[in-house]
Motif scaffolding. Structure first.
Motif, PDB file in Angstrom:
ATOM      1  N   LEU A  35     -12.665   1.660  -3.835  1.00  0.00           N
ATOM      2  CA  LEU A  35     -11.092   1.543  -3.819  1.00  0.00           C
ATOM      3  C   LEU A  35     -10.301   2.602  -3.135  1.00  0.00           C
ATOM      4  O   LEU A  35     -10.354   3.768  -3.425  1.00  0.00           O
ATOM      5  CB  LEU A  35     -10.584   1.182  -5.413  1.00  0.00           C
ATOM      6  CG  LEU A  35     -10.666  -0.078  -5.697  1.00  0.00           C
ATOM      7  CD1 LEU A  35     -10.157  -0.210  -7.208  1.00  0.00           C
ATOM      8  CD2 LEU A  35      -9.718  -1.238  -5.197  1.00  0.00           C
ATOM      9  N   LYS A  36      -9.320   2.123  -2.114  1.00  0.00           N
ATOM     10  CA  LYS A  36      -8.368   2.824  -1.766  1.00  0.00           C
ATOM     11  C   LYS A  36      -6.935   2.780  -2.199  1.00  0.00           C
ATOM     12  O   LYS A  36      -6.102   3.596  -2.461  1.00  0.00           O
ATOM     13  CB  LYS A  36      -8.294   2.589  -0.187  1.00  0.00           C
ATOM     14  CG  LYS A  36      -9.501   2.541   0.521  1.00  0.00           C
ATOM     15  CD  LYS A  36      -9.978   4.048   0.702  1.00  0.00           C
ATOM     16  CE  LYS A  36     -11.259   3.922   1.869  1.00  0.00           C
ATOM     17  NZ  LYS A  36     -11.861   5.197   1.844  1.00  0.00           N
TER      18      LYS A  36
ATOM     19  N   ASN B 205       0.870  -1.099  -0.105  1.00  0.00           N
ATOM     20  CA  ASN B 205      -0.108  -0.034  -0.113  1.00  0.00           C
ATOM     21  C   ASN B 205       0.940   1.217   0.006  1.00  0.00           C
ATOM     22  O   ASN B 205       2.006   1.415   0.662  1.00  0.00           O
ATOM     23  CB  ASN B 205      -1.019   0.044   1.105  1.00  0.00           C
ATOM     24  CG  ASN B 205      -1.825   1.057   1.243  1.00  0.00           C
ATOM     25  OD1 ASN B 205      -2.327   1.673   0.136  1.00  0.00           O
ATOM     26  ND2 ASN B 205      -2.313   1.478   2.493  1.00  0.00           N
ATOM     27  N   LYS B 206       0.669   2.188  -0.888  1.00  0.00           N
ATOM     28  CA  LYS B 206       1.382   3.356  -1.056  1.00  0.00           C
ATOM     29  C   LYS B 206       2.764   3.186  -1.335  1.00  0.00           C
ATOM     30  O   LYS B 206       3.758   3.777  -0.862  1.00  0.00           O
ATOM     31  CB  LYS B 206       0.976   4.282   0.242  1.00  0.00           C
ATOM     32  CG  LYS B 206      -0.245   4.768   0.419  1.00  0.00           C
ATOM     33  CD  LYS B 206      -0.699   5.470   1.640  1.00  0.00           C
ATOM     34  CE  LYS B 206      -2.058   6.007   2.001  1.00  0.00           C
ATOM     35  NZ  LYS B 206      -2.280   6.777   3.174  1.00  0.00           N
ATOM     36  N   GLY B 207       3.026   2.131  -2.156  1.00  0.00           N
ATOM     37  CA  GLY B 207       4.492   1.969  -2.569  1.00  0.00           C
ATOM     38  C   GLY B 207       5.385   1.147  -1.672  1.00  0.00           C
ATOM     39  O   GLY B 207       6.355   0.866  -1.885  1.00  0.00           O
TER      40      GLY B 207
ATOM     41  N   LEU C 217      -9.700   6.710  -4.042  1.00  0.00           N
ATOM     42  CA  LEU C 217      -8.409   6.222  -4.144  1.00  0.00           C
ATOM     43  C   LEU C 217      -7.265   7.116  -3.518  1.00  0.00           C
ATOM     44  O   LEU C 217      -7.051   8.327  -3.302  1.00  0.00           O
ATOM     45  CB  LEU C 217      -8.035   6.201  -5.639  1.00  0.00           C
ATOM     46  CG  LEU C 217      -7.173   4.909  -6.235  1.00  0.00           C
ATOM     47  CD1 LEU C 217      -7.761   3.797  -5.654  1.00  0.00           C
ATOM     48  CD2 LEU C 217      -6.951   5.371  -7.677  1.00  0.00           C
ATOM     49  N   GLU C 218      -6.453   6.369  -2.733  1.00  0.00           N
ATOM     50  CA  GLU C 218      -5.383   7.083  -1.784  1.00  0.00           C
ATOM     51  C   GLU C 218      -3.908   6.736  -2.669  1.00  0.00           C
ATOM     52  O   GLU C 218      -2.790   7.153  -2.242  1.00  0.00           O
ATOM     53  CB  GLU C 218      -5.330   6.482  -0.506  1.00  0.00           C
ATOM     54  CG  GLU C 218      -6.562   7.018   0.326  1.00  0.00           C
ATOM     55  CD  GLU C 218      -6.911   6.510   1.657  1.00  0.00           C
ATOM     56  OE1 GLU C 218      -5.601   5.866   2.237  1.00  0.00           O
ATOM     57  OE2 GLU C 218      -7.693   6.789   2.300  1.00  0.00           O
ATOM     58  N   SER C 219      -3.969   5.288  -3.163  1.00  0.00           N
ATOM     59  CA  SER C 219      -2.589   4.861  -3.906  1.00  0.00           C
ATOM     60  C   SER C 219      -2.787   4.319  -5.223  1.00  0.00           C
ATOM     61  O   SER C 219      -3.538   3.516  -5.270  1.00  0.00           O
ATOM     62  CB  SER C 219      -2.014   3.965  -2.906  1.00  0.00           C
ATOM     63  OG  SER C 219      -0.932   3.202  -3.632  1.00  0.00           O
TER      64      SER C 219
ATOM     65  N   PHE D  45      -7.854  12.552  -2.536  1.00  0.00           N
ATOM     66  CA  PHE D  45      -7.359  11.902  -1.367  1.00  0.00           C
ATOM     67  C   PHE D  45      -5.969  11.194  -1.985  1.00  0.00           C
ATOM     68  O   PHE D  45      -5.176  10.389  -0.849  1.00  0.00           O
ATOM     69  CB  PHE D  45      -8.245  10.791  -1.078  1.00  0.00           C
ATOM     70  CG  PHE D  45      -9.372  11.330  -0.298  1.00  0.00           C
ATOM     71  CD1 PHE D  45      -9.276  12.450   0.761  1.00  0.00           C
ATOM     72  CD2 PHE D  45     -10.817  11.182  -0.733  1.00  0.00           C
ATOM     73  CE1 PHE D  45     -10.318  12.795   1.324  1.00  0.00           C
ATOM     74  CE2 PHE D  45     -11.859  11.777  -0.117  1.00  0.00           C
ATOM     75  CZ  PHE D  45     -11.599  12.416   0.909  1.00  0.00           C
ATOM     76  N   LEU D  46      -5.402  11.227  -2.939  1.00  0.00           N
ATOM     77  CA  LEU D  46      -4.461  10.576  -3.569  1.00  0.00           C
ATOM     78  C   LEU D  46      -3.018  10.933  -2.755  1.00  0.00           C
ATOM     79  O   LEU D  46      -2.661  12.113  -3.030  1.00  0.00           O
ATOM     80  CB  LEU D  46      -4.274  10.836  -4.992  1.00  0.00           C
ATOM     81  CG  LEU D  46      -3.516   9.631  -5.809  1.00  0.00           C
ATOM     82  CD1 LEU D  46      -4.274   8.284  -5.701  1.00  0.00           C
ATOM     83  CD2 LEU D  46      -3.444  10.138  -7.449  1.00  0.00           C
TER      84      LEU D  46
END
Length: 476
Positions: free
Chosen positions: A309-310, A271-273, A333-335, A356-357
């Motif tokens: 989807l987040k 998540n988030k790379g 979406l955050e990531s 929110f990205l």
């Protein structure tokens, strides 16, 4: 007595506590063997996790234990238990939760586990097990975790009988199989992790939008899946379509089988790379990871329906075509990671809607044009775009040509408008040149006639003055 920094061997004074029901010695520094007399106490809950025990006395053979019909919860995770699985545990006929993860157990996961009718949670993560048969899986399981072992072969088909299963984590093994289509028989499945195995082939044509009605975490990364990312797959992820932002209270996976109020479901995802351990899995978190496979073709526009989807990770595949503008509809979406594919064209300005990205990676594709600016895009660094030599504009140091337009969220067809504007300008410019030459030619023609007339008139005047002067001289 958990987390009390207790050292040495197993506390001897517990031996005489015949009426003890609940014993928690977790997270200490106890070592040596777990004594056989502990099974003479009518325990219902035993937690010896996070110590340094390296031997289970009297557990190496499938003998009966004195109080095998009372134990409900047995947690021995994070010790140094070696050898094969202690089969005597299979005699605990009332066992609901068994956690022996993070030890050094190996060999085959025994078939006798399938004979414990009450077993709901089985966690054998991070051991050295190399095989599992269909007989080893109780049908009442709600959670099965066998990730980070050395399990080979195909998935046991008896999993299809676990109609109550909510969590299935088989990641980090060497399972070689096609995508298990029988997963559609698991209507309660919420977490599916098959990452880092040897699954291969297409995901298959499902043709139904209700196969995974409540699935909200799906990790198929680091396998050998091929084919198009089918619209049918997107349609089947019904649990990712509906946002739950209006829920008044956060809920967690496993709340309905939180045995003795202590067990918490966890999962490791990207998540988030970065890889991260979620020690509790909130139902509001929705994740789809298909990275490091061999998917090809275009990313379907229908992905817009997965509105909850987040995190979306499609990196290291062979996706081509343009980034679908419909991704701008995934406003939760955050990531977003689309790196290392063959995507082309401009970055859709619709992505500016993703307020929110927090992390975006579009690196190593074939993208071109000016990078959109505004909202979250102003927070991303060069690394989000590297490996796209035809991208320009901040945060890159590569400047755009003056005629390049900046995509904005209000111009959905910016490239078309760009081309159309320049066609109009080009047409006007060409027409202006033609008219200019025509007018110039007329002006030059008139100037040439006037010049020639003046020249003749001047020449005539010069001749008259010459004749008059000659007659004057003769008279003189």
């Amino acid at each position: 007595m958990s987390s009390c920094n207790i050292t040495g061997s197993f506390p001897e004074f517990i031996r005489n506590q015949e009426n003890l029901l609940y014993l928690d010695l977790s997270d200490n520094k106890l070592s040596g063997q777990i004594p056989k007399w502990i099974w003479n106490i009518s325990l219902t809950y035993l937690n010896l996790s996070c110590n340094n025990f390296d031997f289970l006395d009297q557990f190496s053979t499938p003998i009966s234990l004195p109080y095998s019909d009372t134990l409900v919860t047995l947690d021995l995770h994070a010790n140094q238990l070696p050898g094969s699985f202690p089969k005597a545990i299979c005699n605990c006929s009332q066992l609901s939760l068994l956690d022996m993860s993070h030890n050094q157990l190996g060999g085959q996961i025994p078939d006798c586990l399938g004979k414990i009718p009450t077993l709901m949670v089985l966690n054998l993560q991070a051991n050295n097990f190399d095989s599992i048969s269909s007989y080893a899986i109780p049908s009442n399981l709600l959670s099965l975790k066998i990730s980070d072992n050395k399990v080979e072969g195909k998935l046991p088909s008896s999993l299809a009988n676990c109609s109550k299963l909510e969590v299935l984590d088989l990641g980090g093994n060497m399972i070689r199989d096609t995508f298990p289509l029988w997963l559609e028989k698991l209507p309660a499945l919420k977490i599916l992790v098959l990452q880092s195995n040897k699954f291969y082939g297409p995901l298959g044509n499902r043709g139904s939008a209700t196969i995974f009605p409540v699935l909200h975490v799906m990790d198929l990364s680091s396998n050998e899946f091929t084919g198009n990312l089918l619209e049918e797959l997107v349609q089947s992820l019904a649990g990712m379509k509906v946002t739950t932002k209006n829920e008044s209270r956060a809920r967690y996976v496993g709340d309905n089988y939180n045995i003795n109020g202590y067990y918490k479901e966890s999962v490791t995802i990207t998540n988030k790379g970065r890889k991260m351990l979620m020690d509790r899995i909130i139902t509001l978190f929705t994740c789809l990871d298909l990275s490091q496979n061999r998917f090809h073709g275009e990313i379907p526009e229908e992905i817009r329906i997965l509105k909850s989807l987040k995190a979306l990770t499609l990196s290291q595949n062979n996706f081509n075509g343009q980034i679908p503008s419909s991704l701008g509809d995934l406003t939760e979406l955050e990531s977003l990671d689309l790196s290392s594919n063959q995507l082309s064209g401009e970055i859709p300005p619709q992505l500016l809607r993703l307020t929110f990205l927090a992390v975006m990676n579009l690196s190593y594709n074939q993208l071109e044009g000016r990078i959109p600016h505004g909202n979250q895009f102003d927070t991303f660094s060069n690394s989000s775009y590297e490996g796209n030599p035809r991208l320009c504009g901040p945060p890159l140091t590569r400047k755009c040509h003056p005629e390049a337009v900046t995509p904005t969220v209000d111009h959905e067809d910016s490239w078309t408008e760009y081309i159309l504007d320049w066609k109009i300008v080009g047409t006007g410019y060409a027409g202006g040149i033609v008219i200019g030459f025509s007018v110039g030619y007329m002006i030059l023609s008139e100037m040439r006639i006037k010049w020639f007339t003046d020249f003749i008139r001047l020449a005539g005047n010069k001749e008259r003055w010459f004749n008059r002067g000659q007659r004057s001289l003769q008279s003189w």
